[in-house]
Design an enzyme around this catalytic site. Structure first.
Site, PDB file in Angstrom:
ATOM      1  CG  HIS A 192       5.164  -5.962  -4.958  1.00 53.45           C
ATOM      2  ND1 HIS A 192       4.182  -5.922  -4.190  1.00 53.45           N
ATOM      3  CD2 HIS A 192       5.628  -5.205  -4.323  1.00 53.45           C
ATOM      4  CE1 HIS A 192       3.771  -4.627  -4.115  1.00 53.45           C
ATOM      5  NE2 HIS A 192       5.015  -4.162  -3.229  1.00 53.45           N
ATOM      6  N   GLY A 204       1.059  -1.103  -0.566  1.00 54.73           N
ATOM      7  CA  GLY A 204      -0.123   0.077   0.269  1.00 54.73           C
ATOM      8  C   GLY A 204       0.554   0.936   0.207  1.00 54.73           C
ATOM      9  CG  ASP A 206     -17.747  -9.210 -19.636  1.00 52.35           C
ATOM     10  OD1 ASP A 206     -16.664 -10.216 -20.243  1.00 52.35           O
ATOM     11  OD2 ASP A 206     -16.902  -8.500 -19.641  1.00 52.35           O
ATOM     12  CE  LYS A 227     -13.098  -8.772 -20.921  1.00 51.05           C
ATOM     13  NZ  LYS A 227     -14.752  -8.437 -21.215  1.00 51.05           N
ATOM     14  CD  GLU A 248       2.277  -8.787  -4.965  1.00 53.95           C
ATOM     15  OE1 GLU A 248       2.628  -9.655  -4.749  1.00 53.95           O
ATOM     16  OE2 GLU A 248       1.346  -7.598  -5.077  1.00 53.95           O
ATOM     17  CB  CYS A 256       5.393  -4.676  -0.038  1.00 54.35           C
ATOM     18  SG  CYS A 256       5.493  -2.510  -0.062  1.00 54.35           S
ATOM     19  CE1 TYR A 257       1.557   1.274   5.262  1.00 56.44           C
ATOM     20  CE2 TYR A 257      -0.089  -0.835   6.178  1.00 56.44           C
ATOM     21  CZ  TYR A 257       0.853   0.487   6.293  1.00 56.44           C
ATOM     22  OH  TYR A 257       0.347   1.635   7.279  1.00 56.44           O
TER      23      TYR A 257
END
Ligand code: XMP
Length: 517
Positions: free
Chosen positions: A168, A51, A226, A373, A170, A78-79
Site C-alpha cells: 500500500h 478491498g 468547518d 479536514k 498510500e 492490493c485487491y
C-alpha cells in the site's frame, strides 16, 4: 483529474489525500458506479484501491471494462492488483483475508514509478497486504520488486502504463509511498499539479454564485472550523445575501462565543446574528440525565431557534432565504463501499443542522464537500482565518452538556468551563495542542472527600480526556508523561473551586467513545 475506484479498503481516502498532496485533483467512486463516473469525470489517470473481498469468490468486484480498455495509466493496489490479474489473463491464488504487515521489498528492475526514487538492488520498507496473491501475471507484465513473502510485490506493463502493487503506497508506513503516487499522477500520467487552495477558492466562489444566483443563504455557525470557513467563503461569493447565525446555547467553552463574534464582526466585518439562547437550552436540560434525551433536546431547540431566526430575516421584505449552508466535508459525502450491510446501531445521535433543510424546505449549499479536514484548514488559512482558530480541536454540537454526565446545571457548567480552560492552557504550554486530536475536561456527577489546607473538602471529580485520531472514528488515549498530568491536576484543584480530585481517562475508541455521552 485522477479517478480512484474504491473496492472498499479502509484506507481508500488516504489515496485521495496523497494524490491531492501531489497537487492533482481526484475523486473516489465506488466500483459499482465507476463505469458511469469514468465517462462523466473524464480522468487522466486511474487508481484501483484495495478491498476486503477475494477475487476468487464468485461475484466479487471487478474493474469496469471501459476503464481497463481506456489506454489510460492505471495503478492497481492490493485487491486492485488481483482483479487486474484475474481480468487480464493472469491467475490469483486464494488465501485468507487481507491482513497488513511491515515488509521489505527489493527492487529488481526499473519502473517509471520508481523514477528518481528507487534504484535496482535497493531495499525499501513498505506496508504489505497478505492474503490472496497473484500467481501468474497477465501477458506483458513483469516483476519489478519482490519481498520474501510476496514474489510479485510490484509488477507492471510499462508499455501500457499499468502498474500493480501488493503493498500500500498510500499509508505512512510505506515511507516512499507518497512519492510513488506522485510519480504516477505527475510523471507517468502527466497530470498538472494545479490543485492549490488559491485555485480552489476561486473555483468555489464561482460555483457558489452559479448555484445561489440572486438567492439568500443562511449559514449556522457552531464555533468550529468547518462552518467558519464555509461562512467566510460564502461571504466572499455573495456578500450581504449571506446571513450568519450563531446560536449560543450556553454550552460553549470559556471565551468561545466572544471569539466567534469578534472574528466575524471585527476581523471580517461579516454581519452576524448572535442569538443568546442560554436560558432556553439550560432550562430545558434541567434534571435530564439520559444522554440521548439530552442530545435530542439540544437538537430540537437548535432547530426551533434557527427557524425563528429565519423568519426574522425574511421579515425585512427582501425574501426568505432559500438556501442553507453547511460545512459538510468529503469524508461525510463519499459513498464508501460497505461489505457489512445491514443497519448499524445508533451509538449516539449526533447533532448538527441535519434536520433543518427538509423541515424548512431549503436547498443545501455545501462548499466544502470536496475537502478533507486538513484541506479545510488550509483553505481557512488561505482565507485569512487566524491560526489559533484554524487549528482548533473539534467540538461537538451539544457542547459541554455531554461533558457533564448526569444533570446539567449552570453551576456545573461554570466549574467545567474553568477546569477545561486550565487544562487546555497546560496543554498549550507543554506544546502538545497540535499533537493531540482533541482534549477536554469532563465534570463527573460524583463528589469525593479531600483535604485542603486544614479543612475537609467534598467536591466534584474532574476527568481529563486527550486522544489522538485521524478522523474521530477510532482513537487512542494520549500517553502524557506523569509530570504533565500532575501539573494539570494541581492547577485545576488549586484554581477551580468545586473540584478536589482529577483523574485521567485511558480508554481508547473502541471500546470507549471520545465524548463521555
Ligand atoms: P464520539 O464521542 O462519538 O465522537 O467518539 C467522535 C467525534 O465527534 C464529535 N462529536 C460530535 N460532533 N455533533 C458534532 O458536531 C455531535 O453531536 C457530536 N458528538 C460527538 C466528538 O467531539 C469527536 O470529535
Amino acid at each position: 483529474k485522477a479517478l480512484i475506484v474504491d473496492f472498499g479498503s479502509q484506507v481508500t481516502q488516504l489515496i485521495a489525500r496523497r494524490v491531492r498532496e501531489a497537487g492533482v485533483y481526484c475523486e473516489i467512486v465506488p466500483f459499482q458506479s465507476a463505469e458511469k463516473a469514468f465517462d462523466a469525470i473524464k480522468p487522466g489517470a486511474i487508481i484501483l484501491s484495495g478491498g476486503p473481498a477475494s477475487v476468487t469468490q464468485a461475484g466479487s468486484p471487478r474493474a469496469p471494462e471501459n476503464i481497463l480498455n481506456s489506454g489510460l495509466p492505471i495503478l492497481a493496489i492490493c485487491y486492485g492488483q488481483q482483479t487486474i490479474a484475474a481480468q487480464m489473463g493472469g491467475a490469483v491464488e486464494g488465501g485468507h483475508h487481507a491482513e497488513f504487515g511491515r515488509a521489505e521489498v527489493e527492487v529488481i528492475a526499473p519502473s517509471a514509478l520508481f523514477d528518481g526514487l528507487w534504484e535496482t538492488g535497493g531495499r525499501h520498507q513498505v506496508w504489505m497486504s497478505h492474503g490472496d496473491r497473484v500467481t501468474k501475471l497477465p501477458d506483458g507484465f513483469t516483476v519489478k520488486a519482490r519481498s520474501e513473502n510476496a514474489p510479485l510485490a510490484f509488477a507492471s506493463d510499462e508499455k501500457r502504463k499499468i502498474f500493480t502493487t501488493q503493498f500500500h503506497p498510500e499509508v505512512v508506513h510505506t515511507p516512499d509511498g507518497a512519492k510513488l503516487l506522485a510519480n504516477f499522477v505527475q510523471k507517468v500520467a502527466g497530470l498538472k499539479s494545479d490543485w492549490t487552495m488559491a485555485a480552489f477558492r476561486g473555483e468555489a466562489v464561482k460555483a457558489i454564485r452559479a448555484q445561489v444566483g440572486q438567492g439568500r443563504v443562511l449559514c449556522g455557525l457552531s464555533g468550529g472550523v468547518d462552518s467558519a470557513v464555509a461562512a467566510v467563503l460564502l461571504h466572499e461569493a455573495i456578500g450581504e445575501r449571506l446571513t450568519c447565525v450563531f446560536v449560543d446555547h450556553g454550552l460553549l467553552r470559556m471565551g468561545e462565543a466572544e471569539e466567534v463574534v469578534r472574528l466575524f464582526r471585527d476581523h471580517y466585518n461579516i454581519p452576524l446574528v448572535h442569538v443568546e439562547a442560554q436560558d432556553l437550552f439550560i432550562n430545558a436540560l434541567e434534571g435530564e440525565v439520559d444522554p440521548e434525551t439530552k442530545r435530542k433536546t439540544i437538537g430540537r431547540l437548535f432547530i426551533e431557534t434557527f427557524e425563528a431566526e429565519a423568519k426574522k430575516i425574511a421579515a425585512d421584505g427582501k425574501g426568505a432565504p432559500e438556501f442553507l449552508a453547511q460545512g459538510t466535508l468529503y469524508p461525510d459525502v463519499i459513498e464508501s463501499v460497505s461489505f457489512t450491510g445491514g443497519p448499524s446501531v445508533t451509538i449516539k445521535s449526533h447533532h448538527n443542522v441535519g434536520g433543518l433543510p427538509a423541515r424548512m424546505n431549503m436547498k443545501l449549499v455545501e462548499p466544502l464537500r470536496e475537502l478533507f479536514k486538513d484541506e479545510v484548514r488550509a483553505l481557512g488559512r488561505e482565507l485569512g482565518l487566524p491560526e489559533a482558530f484554524v487549528g482548533r480541536h473539534p467540538f461537538p454540537g451539544p457542547g459541554l452538556a455531554i461533558r457533564c454526565p448526569g444533570g446539567v446545571t449552570r453551576e456545573k457548567l461554570e466549574i467545567l468551563r474553568k477546569a477545561d480552560a486550565v487544562y487546555l492552557d497546560e496543554i498549550r504550554k507543554a506544546g502538545l495542542y497540535d499533537v493531540i486530536w482533541q482534549a477536554f475536561a469532563v465534570l463527573l456527577p460524583v463528589r469525593t472527600v479531600g483535604v485542603m489546607g486544614d479543612g475537609r473538602t467534598y467536591d466534584h471529580v474532574c476527568a481529563l480526556r486527550a486522544v489522538t485520531s485521524v478522523d474521530g472514528m477510532t482513537a487512542d488515549f494520549y500517553p502524557y508523561d506523569m509530570a504533565f498530568l500532575g501539573r494539570a491536576a494541581t492547577r485545576i484543584i488549586n484554581e477551580v473551586k468545586g473540584v478536589n480530585r482529577v483523574v485521567y481517562d485511558v480508554t481508547s475508541k473502541p471500546p470507549g467513545t471520545i465524548e463521555w455521552e
